[in-house]
Scaffold this motif. Structure first.
Motif, PDB file in Angstrom:
ATOM      1  N   ILE A 133       0.744  -1.345  -0.021  1.00  0.00           N
ATOM      2  CA  ILE A 133      -0.044  -0.164   0.130  1.00  0.00           C
ATOM      3  C   ILE A 133       0.720   1.367   0.025  1.00  0.00           C
ATOM      4  CG2 ILE A 133      -1.658   1.286   1.214  1.00  0.00           C
ATOM      5  CD1 ILE A 133      -2.942  -1.128   2.198  1.00  0.00           C
ATOM      6  N   ARG A 134       1.701   1.252   0.784  1.00  0.00           N
ATOM      7  CA  ARG A 134       3.001   2.439   0.900  1.00  0.00           C
ATOM      8  C   ARG A 134       3.448   2.828  -0.100  1.00  0.00           C
ATOM      9  NH1 ARG A 134       7.252   0.188   4.214  1.00  0.00           N
ATOM     10  NH2 ARG A 134       7.957  -0.391   1.917  1.00  0.00           N
ATOM     11  N   ASP A 135       4.104   1.762  -0.948  1.00  0.00           N
ATOM     12  CA  ASP A 135       4.558   1.894  -2.103  1.00  0.00           C
ATOM     13  C   ASP A 135       3.691   2.425  -3.350  1.00  0.00           C
ATOM     14  OD1 ASP A 135       6.890   1.380  -0.902  1.00  0.00           O
ATOM     15  OD2 ASP A 135       7.033  -0.529  -1.452  1.00  0.00           O
ATOM     16  N   THR A 136       2.557   1.779  -3.295  1.00  0.00           N
ATOM     17  CA  THR A 136       1.732   2.212  -4.384  1.00  0.00           C
ATOM     18  C   THR A 136       1.073   3.415  -4.355  1.00  0.00           C
ATOM     19  OG1 THR A 136       0.576  -0.267  -4.533  1.00  0.00           O
ATOM     20  CG2 THR A 136      -0.473   1.352  -5.486  1.00  0.00           C
ATOM     21  N   ILE A 137       0.661   3.924  -3.216  1.00  0.00           N
ATOM     22  CA  ILE A 137       0.226   5.314  -2.988  1.00  0.00           C
ATOM     23  C   ILE A 137       1.357   6.227  -3.403  1.00  0.00           C
ATOM     24  CG2 ILE A 137      -0.336   7.054  -1.260  1.00  0.00           C
ATOM     25  CD1 ILE A 137      -1.873   4.639   0.047  1.00  0.00           C
ATOM     26  N   ALA A 138       2.619   5.926  -3.042  1.00  0.00           N
ATOM     27  CA  ALA A 138       3.726   6.891  -3.234  1.00  0.00           C
ATOM     28  C   ALA A 138       4.110   6.544  -4.819  1.00  0.00           C
ATOM     29  CB  ALA A 138       5.242   6.313  -2.373  1.00  0.00           C
ATOM     30  N   GLY A 139       3.881   5.853  -5.487  1.00  0.00           N
ATOM     31  CA  GLY A 139       4.194   5.668  -6.851  1.00  0.00           C
ATOM     32  C   GLY A 139       5.743   5.212  -6.987  1.00  0.00           C
ATOM     33  N   GLN A 140       6.085   4.358  -5.960  1.00  0.00           N
ATOM     34  CA  GLN A 140       7.476   3.674  -6.012  1.00  0.00           C
ATOM     35  C   GLN A 140       7.154   2.134  -6.388  1.00  0.00           C
ATOM     36  OE1 GLN A 140       9.047   4.517  -2.169  1.00  0.00           O
ATOM     37  NE2 GLN A 140       9.446   6.934  -2.698  1.00  0.00           N
ATOM     38  N   PRO A 141       8.406   1.843  -7.005  1.00  0.00           N
ATOM     39  CA  PRO A 141       8.244   0.298  -7.129  1.00  0.00           C
ATOM     40  C   PRO A 141       8.287  -0.431  -5.807  1.00  0.00           C
ATOM     41  CG  PRO A 141      10.360   1.298  -8.566  1.00  0.00           C
ATOM     42  CD  PRO A 141       9.546   2.336  -7.363  1.00  0.00           C
ATOM     43  N   SER A 142       7.399  -1.446  -6.033  1.00  0.00           N
ATOM     44  CA  SER A 142       7.111  -2.473  -4.793  1.00  0.00           C
ATOM     45  C   SER A 142       8.485  -3.263  -4.299  1.00  0.00           C
ATOM     46  CB  SER A 142       6.008  -3.143  -5.014  1.00  0.00           C
ATOM     47  OG  SER A 142       5.867  -4.190  -3.854  1.00  0.00           O
ATOM     48  N   ALA A 143       8.583  -3.473  -3.341  1.00  0.00           N
ATOM     49  CA  ALA A 143       9.802  -4.232  -2.847  1.00  0.00           C
ATOM     50  C   ALA A 143       9.640  -5.618  -3.418  1.00  0.00           C
ATOM     51  CB  ALA A 143       9.931  -4.349  -1.351  1.00  0.00           C
ATOM     52  N   LEU A 144       8.414  -6.091  -3.646  1.00  0.00           N
ATOM     53  CA  LEU A 144       7.984  -7.465  -4.278  1.00  0.00           C
ATOM     54  C   LEU A 144       8.691  -7.651  -5.611  1.00  0.00           C
ATOM     55  CD1 LEU A 144       4.326  -7.618  -3.141  1.00  0.00           C
ATOM     56  CD2 LEU A 144       6.113  -8.868  -2.254  1.00  0.00           C
ATOM     57  N   LEU A 145       8.730  -6.518  -6.192  1.00  0.00           N
ATOM     58  CA  LEU A 145       9.253  -6.650  -7.696  1.00  0.00           C
ATOM     59  C   LEU A 145      10.868  -6.556  -7.778  1.00  0.00           C
ATOM     60  CD1 LEU A 145       6.790  -4.252  -9.286  1.00  0.00           C
ATOM     61  CD2 LEU A 145       6.703  -6.597  -9.134  1.00  0.00           C
ATOM     62  N   LYS A 146      11.575  -6.552  -6.692  1.00  0.00           N
ATOM     63  CA  LYS A 146      13.050  -6.483  -6.628  1.00  0.00           C
ATOM     64  C   LYS A 146      13.520  -7.863  -6.434  1.00  0.00           C
ATOM     65  CE  LYS A 146      13.066  -1.826  -4.758  1.00  0.00           C
ATOM     66  NZ  LYS A 146      13.537  -1.092  -3.629  1.00  0.00           N
ATOM     67  N   PRO A 147      14.531  -8.398  -7.026  1.00  0.00           N
ATOM     68  CA  PRO A 147      15.300  -9.637  -7.088  1.00  0.00           C
ATOM     69  C   PRO A 147      15.494 -10.096  -5.805  1.00  0.00           C
ATOM     70  CG  PRO A 147      16.844  -8.344  -7.780  1.00  0.00           C
ATOM     71  CD  PRO A 147      15.428  -7.401  -7.630  1.00  0.00           C
ATOM     72  N   GLU A 148      15.766  -9.277  -4.360  1.00  0.00           N
ATOM     73  CA  GLU A 148      16.249  -9.694  -3.469  1.00  0.00           C
ATOM     74  C   GLU A 148      15.098 -10.072  -2.282  1.00  0.00           C
ATOM     75  OE1 GLU A 148      15.925  -5.360  -1.028  1.00  0.00           O
ATOM     76  OE2 GLU A 148      17.564  -5.936  -2.188  1.00  0.00           O
ATOM     77  N   LEU A 149      15.470 -11.047  -1.508  1.00  0.00           N
ATOM     78  CA  LEU A 149      14.417 -11.756  -0.718  1.00  0.00           C
ATOM     79  C   LEU A 149      13.530 -10.687  -0.045  1.00  0.00           C
ATOM     80  CD1 LEU A 149      16.709 -14.426   0.923  1.00  0.00           C
ATOM     81  CD2 LEU A 149      15.231 -14.594  -1.115  1.00  0.00           C
ATOM     82  N   TYR A 150      12.449 -10.870  -0.439  1.00  0.00           N
ATOM     83  CA  TYR A 150      11.162 -10.163   0.587  1.00  0.00           C
ATOM     84  C   TYR A 150      10.192 -11.010   1.126  1.00  0.00           C
ATOM     85  CZ  TYR A 150       8.275  -6.328   1.796  1.00  0.00           C
ATOM     86  OH  TYR A 150       7.823  -5.274   2.583  1.00  0.00           O
ATOM     87  N   LEU A 151       9.527 -11.486   0.033  1.00  0.00           N
ATOM     88  CA  LEU A 151       8.375 -12.597   0.515  1.00  0.00           C
ATOM     89  C   LEU A 151       8.879 -13.568   1.122  1.00  0.00           C
ATOM     90  CD1 LEU A 151       6.214 -12.856  -2.599  1.00  0.00           C
ATOM     91  CD2 LEU A 151       5.389 -11.987  -0.502  1.00  0.00           C
ATOM     92  N   THR A 152       9.979 -14.292   0.691  1.00  0.00           N
ATOM     93  CA  THR A 152      10.646 -15.435   1.345  1.00  0.00           C
ATOM     94  C   THR A 152      10.964 -15.256   2.877  1.00  0.00           C
ATOM     95  OG1 THR A 152      11.744 -16.056  -0.830  1.00  0.00           O
ATOM     96  CG2 THR A 152      12.736 -16.975   1.183  1.00  0.00           C
ATOM     97  N   PRO A 153      11.593 -14.394   3.293  1.00  0.00           N
ATOM     98  CA  PRO A 153      11.754 -14.058   4.870  1.00  0.00           C
ATOM     99  C   PRO A 153      10.459 -14.228   5.643  1.00  0.00           C
ATOM    100  CG  PRO A 153      13.249 -12.659   3.654  1.00  0.00           C
ATOM    101  CD  PRO A 153      12.244 -12.989   2.651  1.00  0.00           C
ATOM    102  N   ALA A 154       9.229 -13.626   4.869  1.00  0.00           N
ATOM    103  CA  ALA A 154       7.849 -13.519   5.516  1.00  0.00           C
ATOM    104  C   ALA A 154       7.265 -15.011   5.370  1.00  0.00           C
ATOM    105  CB  ALA A 154       6.960 -12.609   4.636  1.00  0.00           C
ATOM    106  N   PHE A 155       7.484 -15.709   4.394  1.00  0.00           N
ATOM    107  CA  PHE A 155       6.926 -17.058   4.466  1.00  0.00           C
ATOM    108  C   PHE A 155       7.736 -17.973   5.144  1.00  0.00           C
ATOM    109  CE2 PHE A 155       7.385 -21.309   2.554  1.00  0.00           C
ATOM    110  CZ  PHE A 155       5.818 -21.611   2.173  1.00  0.00           C
ATOM    111  N   VAL A 156       9.090 -17.764   5.378  1.00  0.00           N
ATOM    112  CA  VAL A 156       9.877 -18.796   6.253  1.00  0.00           C
ATOM    113  C   VAL A 156       9.548 -18.284   7.773  1.00  0.00           C
ATOM    114  CG1 VAL A 156      12.235 -19.410   6.873  1.00  0.00           C
ATOM    115  CG2 VAL A 156      11.592 -19.205   4.508  1.00  0.00           C
ATOM    116  N   GLY A 157       9.501 -16.969   7.896  1.00  0.00           N
ATOM    117  CA  GLY A 157       9.297 -16.501   9.314  1.00  0.00           C
ATOM    118  C   GLY A 157       7.820 -17.318   9.911  1.00  0.00           C
ATOM    119  N   ALA A 158       6.933 -17.056   8.951  1.00  0.00           N
ATOM    120  CA  ALA A 158       5.652 -17.608   9.206  1.00  0.00           C
ATOM    121  C   ALA A 158       5.475 -19.262   9.677  1.00  0.00           C
ATOM    122  CB  ALA A 158       4.649 -17.250   8.575  1.00  0.00           C
TER     123      ALA A 158
END
Length: 206
Positions: A133-158
């Protein structure tokens, strides 16, 4: 369990609110925009979780979450210069929020009687949606679209929390392990650029 959920919830809300205010500062917005970004970033992930689980939305039931976000947004207006002098403040604070909220989302889902697979998914959604939400409102590229780990840490932590808790480990040790693993993986992505292999289309040999 209830105490742990509330602590993780406030931690996740607070640190994501900070990231929203940092983004507002980089866009050179006014004080009300600081508060707006802090609120929507802070409560975004938990709101999605509660709506999907058909549970009472947490900040509607308890307005203290909104008060926390508003206070953080207003405070950040005055302390942004020293915060920005830190190394990569937005990414590190976001990493803290992601780690806490991945476990929080999973724990709350389990407490409502849902199965482990749903709990892991809700942990990922809770941890990432506020930043989206933050990145979309700000018009910035979402961290989800970057190659570095982002979803994976959340998935592994959960997943670590759900796995340990399902095998009979007490809630607090399981939560600490889940948060630590998620933060470690995200920290490695920030410092070292850790990433998983991306998809490579097959070569056209025709």
């Amino acid at each position: 369990m209830a105490t742990m959920l509330q602590i993780l919830d406030f931690l996740g809300v607070a640190v994501f609110a900070v990231t929203g205010a940092i983004v507002a500062s980089r866009l050179r917005l006014d004080c009300l925009a600081f508060v707006f970004f802090a609120v929507f970033t802070g409560v975004g992930g938990g709101t999605l979780r509660d709506l999907l689980l058909d549970a009472p939305v947490f900040w509607v039931e308890n307005e203290i979450y909104l008060v926390v976000c508003i206070a953080i947004g207003a405070l950040m207006w005055f302390v942004i210069p020293p915060v920005e002098r830190l190394s990569k403040p937005l990414r590190w604070v976001d990493a803290m929020g992601l780690a806490a909220y991945s476990v929080m989302g999973a724990a709350k889902t389990l407490s409502l009687g849902h199965p482990p697979t749903v709990a892991v998914l809700m942990g990922v959604a809770t941890a990432t949606f506020g930043g989206i939400i933050r990145d979309t409102i700000a018009g910035q590229p979402s961290a989800l679209l970057k190659p570095e780990l982002y979803l994976t840490p959340a998935f592994v932590g959960a997943g670590v929390y759900v796995g340990l808790f399902s095998f009979g480990i007490e809630a607090w040790p399981a939560a600490i392990a889940g948060v630590a693993v998620a933060f470690f993986l995200r920290g490695g992505a920030i410092l070292k650029g850790w990433h998983l292999p991306g998809y490579t289309p097959p070569r056209d040999e025709s």
